[in-house]
Motif scaffolding. Structure first.
Motif, PDB file in Angstrom:
ATOM      1  N   SER A 215       0.799  -1.299   0.004  1.00  0.00           N
ATOM      2  CA  SER A 215       0.002   0.006  -0.125  1.00  0.00           C
ATOM      3  C   SER A 215       1.002   1.164  -0.116  1.00  0.00           C
ATOM      4  O   SER A 215       1.839   1.179   0.881  1.00  0.00           O
ATOM      5  N   SER A 216       0.448   2.347  -0.827  1.00  0.00           N
ATOM      6  CA  SER A 216       1.053   3.434  -0.862  1.00  0.00           C
ATOM      7  C   SER A 216       0.531   4.560   0.025  1.00  0.00           C
ATOM      8  O   SER A 216      -0.566   4.742  -0.267  1.00  0.00           O
ATOM      9  N   PRO A 217       1.398   5.244   0.682  1.00  0.00           N
ATOM     10  CA  PRO A 217       0.838   6.280   1.342  1.00  0.00           C
ATOM     11  C   PRO A 217       0.220   7.154   0.526  1.00  0.00           C
ATOM     12  O   PRO A 217       0.729   7.461  -0.654  1.00  0.00           O
ATOM     13  N   LYS A 218      -0.646   8.186   0.854  1.00  0.00           N
ATOM     14  CA  LYS A 218      -1.251   9.210   0.075  1.00  0.00           C
ATOM     15  C   LYS A 218      -0.490  10.513   0.242  1.00  0.00           C
ATOM     16  O   LYS A 218      -0.039  10.975   1.392  1.00  0.00           O
ATOM     17  N   VAL A 219      -0.169  11.116  -1.050  1.00  0.00           N
ATOM     18  CA  VAL A 219       0.635  12.036  -0.934  1.00  0.00           C
ATOM     19  C   VAL A 219      -0.584  13.393  -0.858  1.00  0.00           C
ATOM     20  O   VAL A 219      -1.627  13.300  -1.450  1.00  0.00           O
ATOM     21  N   MET A 220      -0.235  14.069   0.190  1.00  0.00           N
ATOM     22  CA  MET A 220      -1.191  15.313   0.433  1.00  0.00           C
ATOM     23  C   MET A 220      -0.917  16.427  -0.576  1.00  0.00           C
ATOM     24  O   MET A 220       0.092  17.111  -0.352  1.00  0.00           O
ATOM     25  N   GLN A 221      -1.448  16.736  -1.323  1.00  0.00           N
ATOM     26  CA  GLN A 221      -1.573  17.415  -2.423  1.00  0.00           C
ATOM     27  C   GLN A 221      -1.244  19.017  -2.197  1.00  0.00           C
ATOM     28  O   GLN A 221      -0.673  19.703  -2.897  1.00  0.00           O
ATOM     29  N   ASP A 222      -2.004  19.264  -1.015  1.00  0.00           N
ATOM     30  CA  ASP A 222      -1.565  20.869  -0.759  1.00  0.00           C
ATOM     31  C   ASP A 222      -0.159  21.248  -0.123  1.00  0.00           C
ATOM     32  O   ASP A 222       0.267  22.288   0.224  1.00  0.00           O
ATOM     33  N   THR A 223       0.425  19.990  -0.086  1.00  0.00           N
ATOM     34  CA  THR A 223       1.994  20.274   0.390  1.00  0.00           C
ATOM     35  C   THR A 223       2.968  19.925  -0.746  1.00  0.00           C
ATOM     36  O   THR A 223       4.183  19.931  -0.653  1.00  0.00           O
ATOM     37  N   VAL A 224       2.364  19.823  -1.928  1.00  0.00           N
ATOM     38  CA  VAL A 224       3.492  19.429  -3.270  1.00  0.00           C
ATOM     39  C   VAL A 224       3.888  20.790  -3.727  1.00  0.00           C
ATOM     40  O   VAL A 224       3.045  21.749  -3.853  1.00  0.00           O
ATOM     41  N   PRO A 225       5.004  20.923  -4.042  1.00  0.00           N
ATOM     42  CA  PRO A 225       5.449  22.231  -4.567  1.00  0.00           C
ATOM     43  C   PRO A 225       4.736  22.786  -5.651  1.00  0.00           C
ATOM     44  O   PRO A 225       3.986  21.843  -6.413  1.00  0.00           O
ATOM     45  N   GLU A 226       4.626  23.949  -5.845  1.00  0.00           N
ATOM     46  CA  GLU A 226       3.631  24.798  -6.678  1.00  0.00           C
ATOM     47  C   GLU A 226       4.034  24.427  -8.163  1.00  0.00           C
ATOM     48  O   GLU A 226       2.960  24.604  -8.983  1.00  0.00           O
ATOM     49  N   TYR A 227       5.229  24.303  -8.481  1.00  0.00           N
ATOM     50  CA  TYR A 227       5.638  24.003  -9.761  1.00  0.00           C
ATOM     51  C   TYR A 227       5.430  22.872 -10.185  1.00  0.00           C
ATOM     52  O   TYR A 227       5.797  22.363 -11.523  1.00  0.00           O
ATOM     53  N   PHE A 228       4.628  21.941  -9.520  1.00  0.00           N
ATOM     54  CA  PHE A 228       4.269  20.640 -10.121  1.00  0.00           C
ATOM     55  C   PHE A 228       2.853  20.554 -10.013  1.00  0.00           C
ATOM     56  O   PHE A 228       2.235  21.057  -9.388  1.00  0.00           O
ATOM     57  N   GLU A 229       2.305  20.087 -11.303  1.00  0.00           N
ATOM     58  CA  GLU A 229       0.942  19.667 -11.301  1.00  0.00           C
ATOM     59  C   GLU A 229       0.811  18.170 -11.336  1.00  0.00           C
ATOM     60  O   GLU A 229       1.706  17.397 -12.333  1.00  0.00           O
ATOM     61  N   GLN A 230      -0.119  17.427 -10.735  1.00  0.00           N
ATOM     62  CA  GLN A 230      -0.167  16.238 -10.592  1.00  0.00           C
ATOM     63  C   GLN A 230      -0.920  15.687 -11.981  1.00  0.00           C
ATOM     64  O   GLN A 230      -1.178  16.255 -12.931  1.00  0.00           O
ATOM     65  N   LYS A 231      -0.827  14.246 -11.949  1.00  0.00           N
ATOM     66  CA  LYS A 231      -1.329  13.636 -13.406  1.00  0.00           C
ATOM     67  C   LYS A 231      -2.730  14.139 -13.896  1.00  0.00           C
ATOM     68  O   LYS A 231      -3.452  14.311 -12.773  1.00  0.00           O
ATOM     69  N   ASP A 232      -2.618  14.136 -15.086  1.00  0.00           N
ATOM     70  CA  ASP A 232      -3.671  14.679 -15.806  1.00  0.00           C
ATOM     71  C   ASP A 232      -4.810  13.348 -15.957  1.00  0.00           C
ATOM     72  O   ASP A 232      -4.129  12.412 -16.149  1.00  0.00           O
ATOM     73  N   SER A 233      -5.701  13.447 -15.341  1.00  0.00           N
ATOM     74  CA  SER A 233      -6.837  12.381 -15.122  1.00  0.00           C
ATOM     75  C   SER A 233      -7.286  11.865 -16.233  1.00  0.00           C
ATOM     76  O   SER A 233      -7.431  10.614 -16.547  1.00  0.00           O
ATOM     77  N   ALA A 234      -7.113  12.727 -17.550  1.00  0.00           N
ATOM     78  CA  ALA A 234      -7.661  12.152 -18.756  1.00  0.00           C
ATOM     79  C   ALA A 234      -6.721  11.279 -19.483  1.00  0.00           C
ATOM     80  O   ALA A 234      -6.951  10.254 -20.066  1.00  0.00           O
ATOM     81  N   THR A 235      -5.275  11.687 -19.290  1.00  0.00           N
ATOM     82  CA  THR A 235      -4.305  11.044 -19.813  1.00  0.00           C
ATOM     83  C   THR A 235      -3.603  10.149 -19.112  1.00  0.00           C
ATOM     84  O   THR A 235      -2.805   9.070 -19.636  1.00  0.00           O
ATOM     85  N   LYS A 236      -3.733  10.193 -17.825  1.00  0.00           N
ATOM     86  CA  LYS A 236      -2.958   9.537 -16.763  1.00  0.00           C
ATOM     87  C   LYS A 236      -1.455   9.418 -16.856  1.00  0.00           C
ATOM     88  O   LYS A 236      -0.806   8.599 -16.591  1.00  0.00           O
TER      89      LYS A 236
END
Length: 181
Positions: A150-171
C-alpha cells in the motif's frame, strides 16, 4: 492546522519528505498525530513508526507516548515546507529482517513501496517476494501476506507549486515549471 487535515486521515501516522537536501524522493522523517490535541510528534525510527502504525486503530497515538504533554508545542507543523504523505493505519510491520522502503516519484504523484531483504535485495512485487521466500527457506513463518505494498497518500496541498499532478484524462505525468521571470 489546515481544514483539509481535520478528517480521519489526519489521525493516522504520517511520514514527510523534505524538499531540500539529498533525501528528496525518500522518507526522511516520521511523525504521528496525537488523537487528543492533533499535534504532530516526531517518531525517532522507522521501526518505532511501524509499531505505532501497525496498532493505530486499537491503540491510538497520544503525546504522552513520546513523554510529552498536549500543552507542549508540536514537534512539526503541517505546512508546505515539506511534502507530507499519510500512511494507512494498521499496516503490518515489515517481517523480521526485512525493511519497507518508500520512494516518492519525481512527479510527486505517489510513493512506491519496496521491501529490502536481509541480503539487501530490493523486492518490488508479491511475486518477487514469493520467489525470494521459496529460495530462502530460513524465513520460516514468513508469508507473502506479511508484506503490504500500500502506498501512502501524497497530501496535494504540500506538493511544490511548480508541479501539476497527473492529468486524469491521459494518466500521464505533467510537470509544469513555474516561470521565474
Amino acid at each position: 492546522m489546515k481544514g483539509a487535515q481535520e478528517n480521519s486521515h489526519s489521525k493516522t501516522p504520517s511520514t514527510s519528505t523534505k524538499r531540500s537536501g539529498s533525501s528528496l524522493g525518500s522518507v526522511d522523517e516520521y511523525a504521528a498525530q496525537c488523537k487528543n490535541c492533533m499535534k504532530w510528534r516526531v517518531i525517532d525510527t522507522q521501526e518505532e513508526f511501524e509499531e505505532i502504525r501497525s496498532k493505530f486503530i486499537d491503540e491510538p497515538f497520544y503525546c504522552s507516548k513520546r513523554g510529552k504533554s498536549c500543552d507542549d508545542p508540536a514537534d512539526l507543523e503541517y505546512d508546505s515546507t515539506r511534502t507530507w504523505v499519510m500512511d494507512k493505519p494498521n499496516l503490518p510491520k515489515a517481517p523480521e529482517g526485512f525493511r519497507r522502503t518508500l520512494v516518492l516519484r519525481k512527479d510527486y504523484s505517489k510513493l512506491d513501496a519496496y521491501y529490502i531483504t536481509p541480503t539487501g535485495k530490493k523486492l518490488r512485487t508479491r511475486n518477487e517476494i514469493a520467489a525470494y521466500l521459496k529460495d530462502h527457506p530460513e524465513h520460516k513463518g514468513v508469508s507473502v501476506t506479511d508484506f503490504d505494498f500500500s502506498s501512502p497518500k501524497v497530501m496535494q496541498d504540500t506538493v511544490p507549486e511548480y508541479f501539476e499532478q497527473k492529468d486524469s484524462a491521459t494518466k500521464r505525468p505533467k510537470v509544469v515549471v513555474k516561470d521565474e521571470a
